[in-house]
Design an enzyme around this catalytic site. Structure first.
Site, PDB file in Angstrom:
ATOM      1  N   ASN A   1      26.876 -25.375 -16.978  1.00 28.54           N
ATOM      2  CA  ASN A   1      26.145 -24.292 -16.315  1.00 28.54           C
ATOM      3  C   ASN A   1      26.617 -22.940 -16.865  1.00 28.54           C
ATOM      4  O   ASN A   1      27.791 -22.745 -17.182  1.00 28.54           O
ATOM      5  CB  ASN A   1      26.226 -24.373 -14.785  1.00 28.54           C
TER       6      ASN A   1
ATOM      7  N   CYS B   1      21.411 -24.265 -15.316  1.00 27.63           N
ATOM      8  CA  CYS B   1      22.128 -25.474 -14.901  1.00 27.63           C
ATOM      9  C   CYS B   1      22.612 -26.241 -16.140  1.00 27.63           C
ATOM     10  O   CYS B   1      22.038 -26.113 -17.230  1.00 27.63           O
ATOM     11  CB  CYS B   1      21.211 -26.387 -14.099  1.00 27.63           C
TER      12      CYS B   1
ATOM     13  N   GLU C   1      26.185 -19.191 -15.687  1.00 23.18           N
ATOM     14  CA  GLU C   1      25.715 -18.269 -14.648  1.00 23.18           C
ATOM     15  C   GLU C   1      25.552 -16.862 -15.210  1.00 23.18           C
ATOM     16  O   GLU C   1      25.974 -16.561 -16.333  1.00 23.18           O
ATOM     17  CB  GLU C   1      26.678 -18.320 -13.459  1.00 23.18           C
TER      18      GLU C   1
ATOM     19  N   GLU D   1      22.365 -29.447 -16.788  1.00 29.30           N
ATOM     20  CA  GLU D   1      21.370 -30.400 -17.305  1.00 29.30           C
ATOM     21  C   GLU D   1      20.364 -29.675 -18.209  1.00 29.30           C
ATOM     22  O   GLU D   1      19.939 -30.185 -19.239  1.00 29.30           O
ATOM     23  CB  GLU D   1      20.599 -31.067 -16.163  1.00 29.30           C
TER      24      GLU D   1
ATOM     25  N   CYS E   1      16.162 -29.413 -11.850  1.00 25.27           N
ATOM     26  CA  CYS E   1      16.644 -30.212 -12.986  1.00 25.27           C
ATOM     27  C   CYS E   1      16.040 -31.610 -12.973  1.00 25.27           C
ATOM     28  O   CYS E   1      15.802 -32.187 -14.038  1.00 25.27           O
ATOM     29  CB  CYS E   1      18.169 -30.258 -13.012  1.00 25.27           C
TER      30      CYS E   1
ATOM     31  N   CYS F   1      20.015 -30.975  -9.129  1.00 23.84           N
ATOM     32  CA  CYS F   1      19.179 -30.149  -8.254  1.00 23.84           C
ATOM     33  C   CYS F   1      17.702 -30.486  -8.502  1.00 23.84           C
ATOM     34  O   CYS F   1      17.353 -31.138  -9.490  1.00 23.84           O
ATOM     35  CB  CYS F   1      19.451 -28.667  -8.500  1.00 23.84           C
TER      36      CYS F   1
HETATM   37  N1  THU Z   1      24.306 -26.623 -10.927  1.00 27.99           N
HETATM   38  C1  THU Z   1      24.066 -27.327 -12.066  1.00 27.99           C
HETATM   39  O1  THU Z   1      24.483 -26.931 -13.169  1.00 27.99           O
HETATM   40  N2  THU Z   1      23.361 -28.480 -11.964  1.00 27.99           N
HETATM   41  C2  THU Z   1      22.899 -28.992 -10.789  1.00 27.99           C
HETATM   42  O2  THU Z   1      22.181 -29.994 -10.798  1.00 27.99           O
HETATM   43  C3  THU Z   1      23.305 -28.391  -9.528  1.00 27.99           C
HETATM   44  C4  THU Z   1      23.822 -27.013  -9.628  1.00 27.99           C
HETATM   45  C5  THU Z   1      25.015 -25.342 -11.042  1.00 27.99           C
HETATM   46  C6  THU Z   1      24.144 -24.129 -10.858  1.00 27.99           C
HETATM   47  C7  THU Z   1      25.160 -23.097 -10.426  1.00 27.99           C
HETATM   48  O3  THU Z   1      25.733 -22.515 -11.595  1.00 27.99           O
HETATM   49  C8  THU Z   1      26.226 -23.895  -9.696  1.00 27.99           C
HETATM   50  O4  THU Z   1      26.025 -25.255 -10.064  1.00 27.99           O
HETATM   51  C9  THU Z   1      26.155 -23.774  -8.185  1.00 27.99           C
HETATM   52  O5  THU Z   1      24.890 -24.048  -7.712  1.00 27.99           O
END
Ligand code: THU
Length: 143
Positions: free
Chosen positions: A49, A60, A51, A62, A96, A93
């Site tokens: 991820n 994310c 941010e 994925e 994704c 999520c």
């Molecule tokens: N996150 C992912 O990278 N993949 C997911 O399937 C769930 C959430 C990340 C997004 C964000 O940077 C952090 O987790 C908190 O939500």
């Protein structure tokens, strides 16, 4: 002697996701995530991820792994593993799940993992039932 044609073992996906998670840029959520997928060719693509100070602009893990696969010219996910922080399995999520579906089949296995190992395997169809995907769009365009 291992067969060179055999698909990468699950442990290779786990290791790739773990390494990717180590590179996560998660200064806002403090929730690092790593993902690794095996494509149809057997190659492994990983992502973490990423941010952003403008929160909705974050990526994310994925999504990053899928982008790496597409950028390499591949279009099929054979299996995907996602790894969150802590022991509890991380399930992808909703957004994704939709992105994975684009390059998967209903039977593609998604490994929802925690720190202790590959964790829980679910099919794409279990994670996103009654989904809207490329096949449905093609049907609409034909009519
Ligand atoms: N996150 C992912 O990278 N993949 C997911 O399937 C769930 C959430 C990340 C997004 C964000 O940077 C952090 O987790 C908190 O939500």
């Amino acid at each position: 002697m291992p067969n060179a044609e055999a698909p990468a073992p699950l442990s290779a996906l786990f290791e790739a996701a773990l390494k990717a998670r180590g590179h996560a840029h998660a200064p806002y959520s403090h929730f690092p995530v790593g993902a690794a997928l095996r494509s149809a060719s057997g190659a492994i693509f990983a992502g973490c991820n990423v941010e952003n100070a403008a929160y909705p602009s974050g990526l994310c893990a994925e999504t990053a792994a899928i982008a790496a696969m597409v950028c390499a010219g591949e279009r099929e996910i054979a299996a995907l593993l996602v790894l969150g922080d802590g022991d509890e399995p991380l399930t992808p999520c909703g957004a994704c799940r939709q992105r994975i579906l684009e390059f998967a089949t209903p039977d593609t296995l998604i490994y929802c993992s925690g720190a202790s190992g590959p964790g829980v395997a679910r099919t794409m169809d279990e994670l996103l039932p009654f989904a809207f995907g490329p096949a449905r769009l093609a049907k609409g365009a034909a009519s």
